[in-house]
Design a protein around this motif. Structure first.
Motif, PDB file in Angstrom:
ATOM      1  N   LEU A 128      43.889  31.379  36.285  1.00 19.67           N
ATOM      2  CA  LEU A 128      44.724  32.549  36.558  1.00 19.67           C
ATOM      3  C   LEU A 128      45.794  32.213  37.590  1.00 19.67           C
ATOM      4  O   LEU A 128      45.576  31.421  38.508  1.00 19.67           O
ATOM      5  CB  LEU A 128      43.873  33.709  37.070  1.00 19.67           C
ATOM      6  N   VAL A 129      46.960  32.822  37.428  1.00 22.53           N
ATOM      7  CA  VAL A 129      48.036  32.690  38.405  1.00 22.53           C
ATOM      8  C   VAL A 129      48.134  34.002  39.168  1.00 22.53           C
ATOM      9  O   VAL A 129      47.646  35.044  38.703  1.00 22.53           O
ATOM     10  CB  VAL A 129      49.374  32.356  37.708  1.00 22.53           C
ATOM     11  N   PRO A 130      48.754  33.999  40.345  1.00 24.43           N
ATOM     12  CA  PRO A 130      48.885  35.250  41.120  1.00 24.43           C
ATOM     13  C   PRO A 130      49.559  36.352  40.303  1.00 24.43           C
ATOM     14  O   PRO A 130      50.576  36.149  39.660  1.00 24.43           O
ATOM     15  CB  PRO A 130      49.754  34.831  42.313  1.00 24.43           C
ATOM     16  N   GLY A 131      48.953  37.536  40.322  1.00 23.31           N
ATOM     17  CA  GLY A 131      49.457  38.674  39.568  1.00 23.31           C
ATOM     18  C   GLY A 131      48.703  38.938  38.286  1.00 23.31           C
ATOM     19  O   GLY A 131      48.846  40.016  37.701  1.00 23.31           O
ATOM     20  N   GLN A 132      47.904  37.981  37.824  1.00 24.34           N
ATOM     21  CA  GLN A 132      47.100  38.189  36.618  1.00 24.34           C
ATOM     22  C   GLN A 132      45.736  38.744  36.989  1.00 24.34           C
ATOM     23  O   GLN A 132      45.227  38.503  38.086  1.00 24.34           O
ATOM     24  CB  GLN A 132      46.944  36.877  35.840  1.00 24.34           C
ATOM     25  N   PHE A 133      45.143  39.468  36.045  1.00 26.25           N
ATOM     26  CA  PHE A 133      43.884  40.162  36.306  1.00 26.25           C
ATOM     27  C   PHE A 133      42.719  39.390  35.691  1.00 26.25           C
ATOM     28  O   PHE A 133      42.758  39.007  34.520  1.00 26.25           O
ATOM     29  CB  PHE A 133      43.931  41.579  35.734  1.00 26.25           C
ATOM     30  N   ARG A 134      41.681  39.229  36.487  1.00 20.26           N
ATOM     31  CA  ARG A 134      40.488  38.517  36.044  1.00 20.26           C
ATOM     32  C   ARG A 134      39.786  39.285  34.921  1.00 20.26           C
ATOM     33  O   ARG A 134      39.638  40.504  34.989  1.00 20.26           O
ATOM     34  CB  ARG A 134      39.544  38.321  37.228  1.00 20.26           C
TER      35      ARG A 134
END
Length: 230
Positions: A128-134
């Motif tokens: 995941l990159v910053p801003g994406q939701f787990r």
């Protein structure tokens, strides 16, 4: 999408979901009024010593408590039936997409194009990159144009699945050997998240759905790029 400790529904992103939210508030207000009346009657009967010897043998009160619930049920049923018919209407869709459920991912096929389709897997936590939701982000999003009727054909290859996007007011079971259809109109650009809503196995909670609604010209550029890469 939903937020921690959120009590209400997600913000509506389609006309059908807006109608569902209005109906929810309508029904909830009726339930609140009924609950308040029943609570008042219970408290009054428990706390007062006054009695009326005629109230237990009155035709008028029996007429009232028979007709009043019937009227309340009609006030709930008529808007509900209207929304059911609205959800079932599929008139001249601008785009048809086939969503096929697998263990445990979704594959999409844009049937209006000759060779436009892809698999959509969940992005692992470590990627995941910053801003994406787990547990909600996918490597390929289902891209659709804004303010266009979209028909979704839903099926499955192995077990029962369910294609659901709450903010669009869409939830359709994916049954092996059966082709179900539903429709929606994304009323605004955005990214809308959903998940398989059927207990379909060990990784049931790891087959997310991501719908990205974009303006028509952006959708045309995306479809052209996807066809060139195919």
């Amino acid at each position: 999408m939903a937020h921690p400790s959120q009590l209400g529904f997600q913000d509506a992103a389609s006309p059908v979901m807006e109608e569902l939210l209005h109906f929810h508030d309508h029904a909830l207000m009726i339930v609140l009024l009924i609950s308040t009346l029943v609570l008042y009657i219970i408290v009054a009967m428990v706390s007062t010593k006054l009695t009326n010897k005629y109230i237990l043998d009155s035709q008028e009160i029996e007429v009232v408590w028979t007709i009043l619930p019937a009227v309340i049920l009609i006030l709930i049923a008529l808007p509900s039936l209207r929304i059911l018919y609205l959800m079932d209407e599929i008139n001249d869709p601008h785009l048809t997409i086939k969503a096929m459920g697998h263990q445990w991912y979704w594959s999409y096929e844009y049937t209006d194009y000759e060779d436009l389709g892809f698999d959509s897997y969940m992005v692992p936590t470590q990627d995941l990159v910053p801003g994406q939701f787990r547990l909600l982000e996918t490597d390929h999003r289902m891209v659709v144009p804004v303010e266009s009727p979209i028909r979704i054909l839903v099926s499955a290859e192995d077990v029962l699945h369910s294609w659901a996007v709450p903010s669009l007011g869409v939830k359709m079971d994916a049954v092996p050997g059966r082709l179900n259809q539903t429709a929606f109109i994304a009323s605004r650009p955005g990214v809308f998240y959903g998940q398989c809503s059927e207990i379909c196995g060990a990784n049931h909670s790891f087959m997310p759905i991501v719908v990205e609604a974009v303006p028509l010209e952006h959708f045309e550029k995306w479809s052209t790029m996807m066809l060139e890469d195919a």
